[in-house]
Scaffold this motif. Structure first.
Motif, short mmCIF file in Angstrom:
data_model
loop_
_atom_site.label_atom_id
_atom_site.label_comp_id
_atom_site.label_asym_id
_atom_site.label_seq_id
_atom_site.Cartn_x
_atom_site.Cartn_y
_atom_site.Cartn_z
N VAL A 267 36.81 116.43 52.08
CA VAL A 267 35.84 117.20 51.11
C VAL A 267 35.18 116.20 50.14
CG1 VAL A 267 35.50 118.81 49.30
CG2 VAL A 267 37.08 119.30 51.31
N GLU A 268 34.05 116.33 50.16
CA GLU A 268 33.15 115.48 49.14
C GLU A 268 32.79 116.01 47.85
OE1 GLU A 268 28.92 112.62 48.75
OE2 GLU A 268 29.48 113.60 50.43
N ARG A 269 33.06 115.77 46.52
CA ARG A 269 33.08 116.65 45.59
C ARG A 269 31.72 116.20 45.00
NH1 ARG A 269 38.31 115.88 41.69
NH2 ARG A 269 37.46 113.61 41.88
N PRO A 270 31.51 117.28 43.91
CA PRO A 270 30.04 117.19 43.44
C PRO A 270 29.73 116.02 42.67
CG PRO A 270 30.78 119.26 42.91
CD PRO A 270 32.02 118.40 43.43
N ASP A 271 30.64 115.15 42.30
CA ASP A 271 30.59 113.81 41.58
C ASP A 271 30.52 112.78 42.45
OD1 ASP A 271 33.07 113.64 42.47
OD2 ASP A 271 33.97 113.00 40.80
N GLY A 272 30.49 113.03 44.02
CA GLY A 272 30.31 112.09 44.88
C GLY A 272 31.64 111.13 45.52
N SER A 273 32.90 111.71 44.89
CA SER A 273 33.86 111.31 45.05
C SER A 273 34.35 112.06 46.39
CB SER A 273 35.09 111.36 44.15
OG SER A 273 35.22 112.59 43.69
N LEU A 274 35.23 111.37 47.35
CA LEU A 274 35.69 111.95 48.48
C LEU A 274 37.18 112.02 48.63
CD1 LEU A 274 34.93 112.51 51.88
CD2 LEU A 274 35.70 109.88 52.03
N MET A 275 37.64 113.18 48.80
CA MET A 275 39.24 113.60 48.79
C MET A 275 39.59 113.92 50.34
SD MET A 275 39.61 115.86 45.51
CE MET A 275 41.62 115.83 45.81
N ILE A 276 40.59 113.12 50.69
CA ILE A 276 40.96 113.31 52.11
C ILE A 276 42.58 113.64 51.99
CG2 ILE A 276 41.56 112.13 54.34
CD1 ILE A 276 39.38 110.11 53.36
N VAL A 277 43.14 114.50 53.04
CA VAL A 277 44.45 114.81 52.95
C VAL A 277 44.78 114.97 54.36
CG1 VAL A 277 44.10 117.36 53.24
CG2 VAL A 277 46.28 116.49 51.99
N VAL A 278 46.16 114.63 54.55
CA VAL A 278 46.69 114.60 56.05
C VAL A 278 48.23 115.09 55.44
CG1 VAL A 278 48.20 113.48 57.70
CG2 VAL A 278 45.65 112.99 57.45
N GLY A 279 48.86 116.16 56.23
CA GLY A 279 50.33 116.53 55.88
C GLY A 279 50.84 116.99 57.13
N ASP A 280 52.09 117.39 57.02
CA ASP A 280 53.00 117.69 57.92
C ASP A 280 54.19 118.76 57.64
OD1 ASP A 280 54.46 117.57 60.36
OD2 ASP A 280 54.97 115.61 60.28
N VAL A 281 54.11 119.81 58.31
CA VAL A 281 55.30 120.84 57.82
C VAL A 281 56.38 120.35 58.73
CG1 VAL A 281 55.89 122.98 58.01
CG2 VAL A 281 53.49 122.63 57.48
N ALA A 282 57.53 120.37 58.01
CA ALA A 282 58.69 119.99 58.93
C ALA A 282 58.97 120.95 59.98
CB ALA A 282 60.03 120.05 57.83
N GLY A 283 59.14 120.67 61.13
CA GLY A 283 59.59 121.42 62.33
C GLY A 283 58.49 121.69 63.04
N HIS A 284 58.60 122.52 64.39
CA HIS A 284 57.39 122.48 65.18
C HIS A 284 57.41 123.81 65.78
CE1 HIS A 284 54.55 120.97 68.19
NE2 HIS A 284 55.52 121.68 68.92
N GLY A 285 56.38 124.60 65.80
CA GLY A 285 56.10 125.75 66.47
C GLY A 285 55.03 126.77 65.74
N PRO A 286 55.06 127.95 65.94
CA PRO A 286 54.10 128.71 65.41
C PRO A 286 54.06 129.14 64.20
CG PRO A 286 55.49 130.14 66.89
CD PRO A 286 55.55 128.68 67.15
N ASP A 287 55.33 129.27 63.45
CA ASP A 287 55.48 129.41 62.34
C ASP A 287 55.03 128.38 61.38
OD1 ASP A 287 56.74 131.88 62.73
OD2 ASP A 287 58.59 131.45 62.39
N GLU A 288 55.41 127.09 61.81
CA GLU A 288 55.04 125.82 61.18
C GLU A 288 53.39 125.66 61.19
OE1 GLU A 288 57.69 126.21 63.21
OE2 GLU A 288 59.27 125.76 62.10
#
Length: 448
Positions: A212-233
């Motif tokens: 997401v680029e914020r109104p002040d021009g800064s750029l925010m990026i995220v990458v995340g990982d939920v522990a586990g694997h499946g539909p609930d995760e």
């Protein structure tokens, strides 16, 4: 059948979508629930005379029949409605309720002496596949009833499986939209290339990313990982990604986002053992620096240009905070990283670095270590792959990296892998930067 014993379905091809040969190609496993020995002997004799190859099982009570159903895969169940432990439709209701919970439910055909008007319709309404009256059926009619009921039940099971598959596909599409969102970045000079490679079962897990680029021009990026694997995760990953974007768009200070996301996580997770690792990057409006927030997540990579091609390094000077949801003290502090004129920051989940290397670059098998374990790709291996693929150009670089890692692994990865490359080119005349989003398909790669 109707209460009088007639079988209007016997010759009704419209009700049977599959063309049947005169004799079934396989042995039918039949469970006869009948307490009268003479009637049980008669049923066995009728089926034998009709040429039905049947593996017969016998129960004298409903409770005995239910126990057999739990141990034996049955194609068709013949049920009398006058049993020592159940009489009338109550017996049928108990059987149908149990059958519906089996992974491979058999057909249920009522075989009883009750010829009262409307009895057949009531039995079918309760869940029977057919209704026969004792003394009014011969061997051929009984055989046809068993075959047709079995095929109707199999067809219904197939239709239900197809419906469930379609529902799962629709749910997967909804999760894809939540996990693979369209970035909110206005600056056309920012390149953004993202990709997701599901693990071995081909289903999405809990990896997520956003920009997401914020109104002040800064750029925010995220990458995340939920522990586990499946539909609930996957559902939890989608919720975490949505929470992150909501906090960013609401103007929340970057340093406050991770604590608030943990507050979202705690009541949403399925158990106290579930945690989330996360890397958040905030690029300043002048693109000259970035703040890195780590919550138990792998460090990002930074790609810069050199006279010898792309140089990919790990940001080892970034501080690392605990994962979200871990019951331990600690906070998440930003680490400032200076950026050169042109750069690419690489964020990823551990599914990539945890990949095993089963073949080397020329396709020769890799030798396992002394304990018989194959080496992992690791961060150094991923750095080499990213640099090599960027040296060939940025077009389709994300699917090329994912495919290369998968090839080195020797097949589908054990865990999901998310990859995000965000870049800035100091050349103002370069034109709009590349924007791509890829849901990689290991199945298609297997067929390629």
């Amino acid at each position: 059948m109707d209460p009088a014993g007639a079988t209007p379905r016997d010759g009704a091809a419209d009700d049977v979508p599959i063309s049947l040969p005169p004799e079934p190609p396989e042995v039918l496993t039949v469970l006869l629930v009948e307490d009268d020995d003479a009637d049980a002997l008669l049923v066995t004799d009728l089926l034998s005379r009709a040429g039905v190859r049947a593996d017969m099982h016998r129960a004298r009570r409903v409770t005995e029949a239910l126990a057999i159903l739990d141990d034996v895969r049955v194609d068709c169940l013949l049920l009398d409605l006058g049993l020592p432990d159940a009489v009338g439709l109550g017996a049928l209701e108990r059987v149908v309720a149990h059958v519906d919970g089996l992974p491979d439910p058999p057909a249920v055909v009522v075989l009883t002496g009750d010829a009262a008007a409307g009895a057949g319709a009531k039995a079918v309404a309760v869940g029977a596949d057919d209704y026969l009256v004792k003394g009014e059926v011969d061997g051929d009619r009984l055989a046809r009833a068993l075959r047709y009921a079995t095929l109707r039940r199999r067809s219904a099971v197939q239709q239900l499986a197809l419906y469930r598959s379609e529902v799962r596909a629709a749910e997967t599409m909804r999760l894809e939209r939540a996990l693979l969102p369209e970035a909110v970045v206005r600056d056309e000079r920012i390149s953004l290339m993202v990709g997701y490679l599901p693990g071995g079962n081909g289903l999405l897990g809990g990896d997520f990313f956003d920009a997401v680029e914020r109104p002040d021009g800064s750029l925010m990026i995220v990458v995340g990982d939920v522990a586990g694997h499946g539909p609930d995760e996957a559902a939890l990953g989608a919720a975490m990604r949505t929470a992150w974007r909501t906090l960013v768009l609401s103007g929340t200070h970057p340093g406050d986002i991770l604590p608030l996301m943990e507050r979202v996580l705690l009541p949403e997770r399925q158990g106290p053992e579930v945690f989330v690792t996360l890397c958040q990057v905030v690029v300043t409006a002048d693109r000259a620096a970035m703040d890195v927030y780590l919550a138990g997540h792998p460090l990002p990579l930074l790609v810069t240009r050199t006279d010898h091609g792309p140089r990919c390094t790990e940001l080892t000077d970034a501080g690392r905070g605990r994962a979200l949801g871990i019951p331990a003290s600690g906070s998440w502090e930003a680490s400032r990283v200076a950026l050169p004129g042109s750069w690419t920051v690489v964020l990823f989940t551990d599914g990539l670095v945890e990949a095993k290397v089963t073949v080397d670059d020329d396709g020769s098998p890799t030798v396992p270590d002394a304990r018989g374990r194959m080496p992992r790709l690791g961060v150094d291996g991923l750095r080499a792959v990213v640099a090599a693929e960027l040296a060939r150009g940025s077009h389709d670089v994300v699917p090329r990296v994912l495919r290369r890692v998968r090839t080195l692994h020797g097949g589908p990865l054990a865990d999901d892998a998310a990859l995000l490359l965000a870049g800035w080119d100091a050349d103002g005349d370069a034109g709009p930067a590349e924007r791509t989003s890829t849901l990689a398909d290991s199945t298609e790669w297997d067929r390629a």
